[in-house]
Design an enzyme around this catalytic site. Sequence first.
Site, PDB file in Angstrom:
ATOM      1  CE  LYS A 191      -3.747  -1.966   2.825  1.00  0.00           C
ATOM      2  NZ  LYS A 191      -4.904  -1.736   1.952  1.00  0.00           N
ATOM      3  NE  ARG A 223     -10.985  -9.381  -2.159  1.00  0.00           N
ATOM      4  CZ  ARG A 223     -11.238  -8.423  -3.041  1.00  0.00           C
ATOM      5  NH1 ARG A 223     -11.509  -8.717  -4.303  1.00  0.00           N
ATOM      6  NH2 ARG A 223     -11.249  -7.164  -2.662  1.00  0.00           N
TER       7      ARG A 223
HETATM    8 ZN    ZN Z   1      -5.439  -5.520   1.914  1.00  0.00          ZN
END
Ligand code: ZN
Length: 504
Positions: A277, A351
């Site tokens: 990120k 997920r």
């Molecule tokens: Zn993530």
Amino acid sequence: MNIQVKHGSIQDAQADALIVNLFEGVEVPAGATGAVDQALGGAIGDLIRMGDFKGKLNQVAVLYTQGRLPAPRVIVVGLGAVADFHADRVRQAAASAARRARDLGATSIASTAHGAGTGQIDPSLAAQAVVEGTLLGLYEWNQHKSKKDGKAIIDSLTIVEFDASKLGAIEAGAKAGDVAGRAVNFARDLINQPANVLTPTALAQAAQERAAQAGLKCVVHDVDWMRAQGMGALLGVTQGSVQPPKFIELEHTGADGAPLVLVGKGITFDTGGISIKPAEGMEAMKGDMGGAAAVIAAMCAIAELNLPIHAVGLAPTCENMPSGTAYRPGDVLRAKNGKTIEIISTDAEGRLILADALSHAADFKPKAVIDLATLTSACVVALGENVAAGYFCNDDDLARRVESASQTTAEKLWRMPLYDEYRDKIRSDTGDVKNSGGRQGGVGGSAVFLEEFTDYPWAHWDIAGMVLDKLGHTALYPRTHPPHVIRGGTGFGVRALVELARRW
Ligand code: ZN
Ligand code: ZN
């Protein structure tokens, strides 16, 4: 906080501050507020006549009793217009009044069950909202400050009710509010705790301790168990971290039959892994276990309230780190239900751990499964930060239950579609599915991915925009920012889950 209910008149209560309310537009106070006004020689009436107090929602005025009442102060709090009234306004007003009482140095408060009279809401719900608003509004996170700010601690709340016929309902509501309020604050503590302290091991330990207090069964599984279960997706995510993963399993058997299973994403820190990120704002990723926190806290509350329901809580927890052992884009992982997943982004890790947890939920032959996860920034783009969580559901009856619970607790959820077009986007050339279908429709892509691992009535709440409150009391939007939501971890979803279980 010591919370009690007393039969009597509020003006006779012994406390550092009495709390009474006014609706907007009321010219002559009635009920408990009227009784206090009379005892004070019409001081509240003067406030209204002078135009100093209009009863707007969360408006607060302080009056001094000058020996005319046992309590030294009266706090009058506005409930807004009668036409706009609902239980969350009680929660808000209670938070506003309690915060002012604390600022004044009060350590004990006595309040009416706002709204149980003129507001015509159920006395039990009114009492619950007063207790919740007080506990939530007074929440402070200062564990790592070496110098505390010296704020008073309110350690006693008494709800005073004049009408003996309402006492039973008010007592039940106060108890429910106490349990729910403490559960939300427990979830907030977990979310606010930094990831160097709240490792997966520490999260599991916190769950175990809290579950023991609540009389809730808690088993923590380790990595060997995950291997035996064939949880290749969860194992793939955790393999870049030196912190061992944990799989927390909670069970409350308040009834026989197929359970309601709650599943929470417990990534204690999400760097994004190899698909790392951007640096800016990454510190907020300590809150990527907010789904797990909500599920653990809600399960503890369900057990404390001893609700007549069979409920199971599942919280897979690990870190998502980049390292020489980390999983890569292009890797193929096999989830517990046998489906293979091609990794497109290692930042779509939530997920993956949910794929195994949802597959595992099937082993319980559930009546329904609800998962909570800080899953996608796409959901935040769609609905906004600190506005509403998105939810997906493959069963309309379950969707109705979810909506009515969340409406009662005023935790906003907005239903999103499970369209086939999203399914096309997650088809993989190499495996059965891939873990990202791209930016466009990213929230729908994440939901249909999860659906691949379900074979039961299921709802998925994407709480990414709700887990942390960034406005606090320097609120940019003071008209809509509820005073019981404190800057930092919110504990969003806990109360709605408990309410849903209560009605199950
Ligand atoms: Zn993530
Ligand atoms: Zn994540």
